[in-house]
Design a protein around this motif. Structure first.
Motif, short mmCIF file in Angstrom:
data_model
loop_
_atom_site.label_atom_id
_atom_site.label_comp_id
_atom_site.label_asym_id
_atom_site.label_seq_id
_atom_site.Cartn_x
_atom_site.Cartn_y
_atom_site.Cartn_z
N ASP A 120 -19.28 5.26 -14.08
CA ASP A 120 -20.14 5.78 -13.01
C ASP A 120 -19.29 6.60 -12.06
O ASP A 120 -18.25 6.12 -11.57
CB ASP A 120 -20.81 4.62 -12.27
N SER A 179 -22.89 9.84 -14.52
CA SER A 179 -22.59 8.70 -15.39
C SER A 179 -22.28 9.15 -16.81
O SER A 179 -22.83 10.15 -17.30
CB SER A 179 -23.76 7.71 -15.40
N HIS A 181 -21.82 7.15 -20.72
CA HIS A 181 -21.97 5.91 -21.49
C HIS A 181 -21.45 6.21 -22.88
O HIS A 181 -22.10 6.91 -23.66
CB HIS A 181 -23.45 5.50 -21.52
N ASP A 195 -27.54 9.36 -17.89
CA ASP A 195 -28.69 8.52 -18.21
C ASP A 195 -29.65 9.23 -19.17
O ASP A 195 -30.87 9.23 -18.97
CB ASP A 195 -29.42 8.11 -16.93
#
Length: 234
Positions: A120, A179, A181, A195
């Motif tokens: 993040d 962000s 991931h 996201d």
């Protein structure tokens, strides 16, 4: 534009996905047309499936290996892709937070060849953020974000792909980077950005000792909050 057909997924692969996701899967009832589901390298879309929660999942392969299934949604007219995974696949959790600066820092005890990394971006006043995965003395795969242009780059120049000529891919994000991931395996890296705004994947051929993670920033600093899970083979 391209169409997907569920017949390309083998019964063995379907069983493995059901075991991994802890849900029954069946072919998606409609054909879904899409444009550029992955902005990186090597991703080959295979099947659209629907799970017991009525979620639409995109399944694909990276250089022949099954990729992380992706939950497909349309939000405000935009395609979103988020990873579908089950927490039972997660192992030990490690967390850290702090500033990335011009000094390239290897993150300890962060290391490994098979893990999930969530980053993040809490505060960013740097011109450029760099995060390096699967790092050894001679190898690395680099993620770079240019704050001024909102361009996100994946660079596998040093990923031990000597026979490959295509080393970099670039995407311009709709919004500033907040962000990442990442799913890192022995020979693949998948990066879900903001996201679900975009996904960038790549095949790599790094050696077993390339297990480091590093971060740095150019002309400023970036405050990062990191979470890393080891991933099981299930």
């Amino acid at each position: 534009m391209k169409e997907l057909h569920h017949s390309q997924l083998s019964e063995q692969e379907l069983t493995m996905l059901e075991r991994r996701l802890k849900t029954k899967l069946k072919p998606y009832p409609d054909k879904l047309k899409y444009d550029m589901p992955d902005h990186g390298f090597d991703f080959d879309p295979v099947s659209l499936l629907i799970d017991e929660s009525e979620r639409c999942l995109l399944v694909g392969r990276i250089n022949g290996e099954l990729a992380t299934p992706r939950i497909m949604t349309i939000e405000d007219g935009e395609l979103k892709q988020r990873p579908a995974f089950s927490e039972h696949c997660r192992g030990k959790l490690e967390t850290a937070e702090g500033y990335a600066t011009k000094k390239i820092v290897r993150l300890h005890p962060y290391e490994g060849k098979r893990y999930e990394l969530i980053a993040d971006i809490i505060d960013n006043d740097a011109l450029e953020l760099n995060i390096e995965l699967r790092v050894s003395r001679r190898e690395r795969t680099v993620m770079t974000y240019d704050t001024s242009t909102q361009q996100f780059i994946i660079d596998r120049t040093d990923s031990s792909l000597s026979t490959v000529e295509d080393f970099k891919r670039v995407i311009t994000l709709h919004a500033p980077l907040t962000s990442l991931h990442c799913f890192v395996y022995e020979h693949t890296i998948e990066i879900f950005i903001n996201d679900g705004e975009a996904v960038m994947s790549t095949y790599i051929n790094t050696t077993d000792d390339a297990d480091g993670i590093r971060a740095s920033a150019l002309r400023g600093q970036v405050y990062l909050k990191l979470s890393k899970y080891d991933l099981s083979e299930v």
